[in-house]
Design a protein around this motif. Structure first.
Motif, PDB file in Angstrom:
ATOM      1  N   LEU A  85       0.766  -1.020   0.116  1.00 25.84           N
ATOM      2  CA  LEU A  85      -0.128  -0.174   0.049  1.00 25.84           C
ATOM      3  C   LEU A  85       0.943   1.055  -0.014  1.00 25.84           C
ATOM      4  O   LEU A  85       0.472   2.196  -0.815  1.00 25.84           O
ATOM      5  N   ILE A  86       1.768   1.148   0.889  1.00 27.56           N
ATOM      6  CA  ILE A  86       2.722   2.578   0.863  1.00 27.56           C
ATOM      7  C   ILE A  86       3.539   2.531  -0.520  1.00 27.56           C
ATOM      8  O   ILE A  86       3.592   3.534  -1.045  1.00 27.56           O
ATOM      9  N   PHE A  87       3.956   1.604  -1.064  1.00 24.71           N
ATOM     10  CA  PHE A  87       4.377   1.571  -2.412  1.00 24.71           C
ATOM     11  C   PHE A  87       3.471   2.267  -3.351  1.00 24.71           C
ATOM     12  O   PHE A  87       3.720   3.276  -4.128  1.00 24.71           O
ATOM     13  N   GLY A  88       2.455   2.060  -3.341  1.00 25.31           N
ATOM     14  CA  GLY A  88       1.344   2.260  -4.486  1.00 25.31           C
ATOM     15  C   GLY A  88       1.132   3.951  -3.963  1.00 25.31           C
ATOM     16  O   GLY A  88       1.039   4.405  -5.074  1.00 25.31           O
ATOM     17  N   PHE A  89       0.959   4.352  -2.846  1.00 23.36           N
ATOM     18  CA  PHE A  89       0.518   5.689  -2.593  1.00 23.36           C
ATOM     19  C   PHE A  89       1.876   6.600  -2.827  1.00 23.36           C
ATOM     20  O   PHE A  89       1.771   7.605  -3.370  1.00 23.36           O
ATOM     21  N   SER A  90       3.151   5.896  -2.666  1.00 24.91           N
ATOM     22  CA  SER A  90       4.251   6.800  -2.789  1.00 24.91           C
ATOM     23  C   SER A  90       4.451   7.144  -4.091  1.00 24.91           C
ATOM     24  O   SER A  90       4.897   8.140  -4.693  1.00 24.91           O
ATOM     25  N   TYR A  91       4.082   6.286  -5.117  1.00 26.49           N
ATOM     26  CA  TYR A  91       4.145   6.406  -6.671  1.00 26.49           C
ATOM     27  C   TYR A  91       3.317   7.657  -6.841  1.00 26.49           C
ATOM     28  O   TYR A  91       3.454   8.234  -7.978  1.00 26.49           O
ATOM     29  N   LYS A  92       2.492   7.728  -6.000  1.00 23.63           N
ATOM     30  CA  LYS A  92       1.310   9.015  -6.395  1.00 23.63           C
ATOM     31  C   LYS A  92       1.889  10.478  -5.785  1.00 23.63           C
ATOM     32  O   LYS A  92       1.950  11.191  -6.254  1.00 23.63           O
ATOM     33  N   LEU A  93       1.945   9.922  -4.465  1.00 23.14           N
ATOM     34  CA  LEU A  93       2.141  11.304  -3.624  1.00 23.14           C
ATOM     35  C   LEU A  93       3.780  11.826  -3.762  1.00 23.14           C
ATOM     36  O   LEU A  93       3.931  13.059  -3.742  1.00 23.14           O
ATOM     37  N   VAL A  94       4.773  11.000  -3.969  1.00 27.86           N
ATOM     38  CA  VAL A  94       6.109  11.594  -3.840  1.00 27.86           C
ATOM     39  C   VAL A  94       6.242  12.651  -5.270  1.00 27.86           C
ATOM     40  O   VAL A  94       6.847  13.800  -5.065  1.00 27.86           O
ATOM     41  N   PRO A  95       5.702  12.072  -6.332  1.00 26.03           N
ATOM     42  CA  PRO A  95       5.873  13.137  -7.469  1.00 26.03           C
ATOM     43  C   PRO A  95       4.967  14.541  -7.091  1.00 26.03           C
ATOM     44  O   PRO A  95       5.631  15.549  -7.596  1.00 26.03           O
ATOM     45  N   MET A  96       4.055  14.322  -6.598  1.00 22.93           N
ATOM     46  CA  MET A  96       3.164  15.333  -6.359  1.00 22.93           C
ATOM     47  C   MET A  96       3.646  16.287  -5.127  1.00 22.93           C
ATOM     48  O   MET A  96       3.836  17.524  -5.388  1.00 22.93           O
ATOM     49  N   PHE A  97       4.377  15.710  -4.203  1.00 26.69           N
ATOM     50  CA  PHE A  97       4.969  16.775  -3.142  1.00 26.69           C
ATOM     51  C   PHE A  97       6.141  17.210  -3.514  1.00 26.69           C
ATOM     52  O   PHE A  97       6.544  18.051  -2.994  1.00 26.69           O
ATOM     53  N   SER A  98       6.699  16.661  -4.446  1.00 27.34           N
ATOM     54  CA  SER A  98       8.177  17.129  -5.000  1.00 27.34           C
ATOM     55  C   SER A  98       8.076  17.821  -6.272  1.00 27.34           C
ATOM     56  O   SER A  98       9.104  18.440  -6.583  1.00 27.34           O
ATOM     57  N   LEU A  99       6.917  17.847  -6.785  1.00 24.17           N
ATOM     58  CA  LEU A  99       6.613  18.485  -8.153  1.00 24.17           C
ATOM     59  C   LEU A  99       7.727  18.000  -9.087  1.00 24.17           C
ATOM     60  O   LEU A  99       8.513  18.658  -9.535  1.00 24.17           O
TER      61      LEU A  99
END
Ligand code: HEM
Lengths: 415, 98
Positions: free
Chosen positions: A197-211
């Motif tokens: 689950l953390i893998f999946g959400f990180s793939y979405k959130l990391v690009p978003m939070f780091s633009l």
């Protein structure tokens, strides 16, 4: 009007916030229980009723409740589809909350009746799984996130079935392989459900939070396949008691985790936002811890290291430093976002509204994250060395920090 | 000031709350038209599909434009093609990210 504003994807803020608040209270309770029973930690006895109670308050009451709350918020926005039924969400909140409280209490005080609490927990979790399934069904476009979240949910389902089986045989006895079931339960709960689950959400959130822009996520498919096959091999090895199968399983988990870590590094390299928020960085550091623990496990397997106590502490470190630290960091992003959306979203374009980072006290966050890290490592080292007073001291630091963390989150919603 | 200019100015007041940069400098506004009835049509994007702030920002654009007295109807179209890319940012926005 644009179609997207007409079709709001936001969830009623009370639903995710209630999950998160119950989760935080459960977190503090678990730390308090560990402090009272710190002698069990010192002696490396993790399978004591009271420790099982503390562990499930931590795993189900805190981590799973936070995940549920966060998913009610994130699934609609990440998958661009509203929650299937908000009403079911509130029913599920109550059933799951009551179930976890009852189950944990019975584990600690009347373990032979824990199965009755377990049934209530299972009903609550099944309602959640049904809700997410119905929501994801509405999603038009499937992507890699769907794959990870789907895989995680399947692992979660098997985890709770195994958990119910364990509670059942504690109550009524049984003839099947209890140890293999327990090991499968722990593996699928911690490495299957949480990690995927953390893998999946990180793939979405990391690009978003780091633009971040222009990254490829080349490792994502291999990460998924390798991790899933690794899990399957390990489960087989538990049931067949096969040692080399197990080593291969751990290696595949390491490969999967490494692919994921490399992808995240690439995303961060291609980021436009140079100064990252500190809480988000803490979640990124957690990935490093997760990778280190996977590496340590492979090395220990290869040298045939058998000490049961050290293995227990590794599971503990994995849960705290990878799973929980990720969540501690992300919560500092999610709660401000939830509250900001509720309070200020409709004001955008009318009056000047605060920025998201004005909603939390980042400095306090850094202090708390440092204290959690200090407490966890101190606890592990003094636990491995069986130094009673030091275990108590570090567990007291964990408890105090968890209380301060709870207060810091409550302060966000007073802004 | 013409209505077109006023609308443009209003768009500068809509700030991405995560980045702290206004949506014009971020390059999120693709096109803007004002017709003879003073109806406004804006075509815009967001940095990532599935951005959690999407309702807030699109709603913010509508509110900011409706705030102007002379405006008739407001139509905000959110598009994903062409996708946003860093080149669409102004130098000012880029500098703020460092
Ligand atoms: C994601 C959810 C869960 C995770 C990560 C998880 C993890 C664990 C872990 C790590 C242990 C060993 C704890 C220790 O030795 O102190 C354990 C034991 C146990 N779990 Fe869970 N668990 C989860 C959910 C559940 C559920 C829903 C149930 C019941 C329906 C359950 C029932 C049990 C029982 C009965 C034991 C005790 C086994 C024993 O020590 O003999 N668990 N679980």
């Amino acid at each position: 009007m644009s179609g997207l504003t007409a079709n709001k994807t936001e969830t009623n803020v009370k639903l995710p916030l209630s999950f998160i608040f119950l989760g935080l209270v459960s977190f503090v309770l678990s730390q308090w229980i560990f402090l009272i029973h710190s002698d069990a930690l010192t002696n490396g006895i993790f399978r004591l009723p009271q420790i099982l109670m503390g562990a499930h308050l931590l795993l189900l009451g805190w981590i799973v409740m936070i995940i549920m709350g966060a998913m009610y918020q994130l699934v609609p926005v990440a998958f661009l589809t509203p929650i299937w039924s908000e009403k079911l969400g509130f029913v599920q909140l109550i059933v799951t909350g009551v179930g976890i409280g009852l189950f944990s209490f019975l584990l600690g005080f009347n373990i032979s009746h824990a199965v009755y609490g377990a049934v209530v927990v299972i009903v609550g979790i099944l309602l959640f799984l049904f809700q997410i399934l119905m929501t994801l069904k509405k999603q038009e476009e499937k992507n890699v996130l769907t794959l990870f979240v789907g895989g995680a949910l399947v692992c979660f389902l098997i985890t709770i079935i195994a958990g119910l089986t364990l509670a059942w045989s504690i109550a009524f006895g049984s003839s099947f392989n209890y140890t293999a079931t327990l090991h499968s339960h722990i593996l699928l709960g911690v490495a299957g459900w949480f990690t995927l689950l953390i893998f999946g959400f990180s793939y979405k959130l990391v690009p978003m939070f780091s633009l971040s822009h222009g990254f490829k996520m080349r490792g994502s498919k291999l990460a998924f396949i390798s991790y899933i096959v690794g899990l399957l091999l390990l489960i087989l090895s538990f049931w067949l008691d096969h040692s080399s199968l197990s080593t291969l399983g751990w290696i595949l988990l390491w490969v999967g985790f490494s692919c994921f870590t490399l992808d995240i590094l690439e995303i961060l390299k291609k980021r436009l936002k140079k100064r990252l928020d500190r809480p988000f960085m803490f979640s990124l550091i957690a990935i490093g811890f997760g990778w280190l623990i996977h590496t340590a496990v492979v090395v220990l397997r290869l040298v045939h290291f058998q000490d049961e106590r050290i293995w227990s502490w590794l599971v503990f470190l994995y849960i705290i430093c990878w799973v929980m630290f990720s969540i501690l960091g992300y919560l500092y992003k999610i709660v401000p976002f939830l509250w900001w959306t509720y309070k200020y979203s409709s004001q955008v374009g009318k009056i000047s509204v605060p920025l998201l980072k004005d909603m939390v006290n980042e400095k306090l966050g850094v202090t708390l994250f440092s204290l959690f890290t200090f407490g966890t490592f101190g606890l592990t080292i003094s636990g491995v060395l069986q130094m009673d007073i030091a275990v108590q001291l570090f567990q007291a630091i964990m408890l105090a920090t968890s209380i301060a963390y709870l207060i810091s989150i409550v302060q966000v919603i007073r802004k | 000031m013409s209505l077109y200019e006023q609308v443009k100015e209003a768009l500068y007041t809509v700030i991405d709350p995560e980045l702290g940069i206004n949506i014009v400098d971020l390059g999120l506004i693709y096109n803007m038209e004002v017709n003879d009835n003073n109806d406004v049509k804006v075509t815009m994007t967001l940095t990532t599909p599935g951005c959690p702030l999407h309702d807030s920002i699109v709603g913010g654009v509508e509110s900011a434009i409706y705030f102007l007295d002379e405006v008739g109807k407001v139509d905000v179209q959110l598009v994903w093609q062409p996708a946003w890319s860093p080149e669409k940012m102004t130098d000012k926005a880029r500098a703020m990210l460092y």
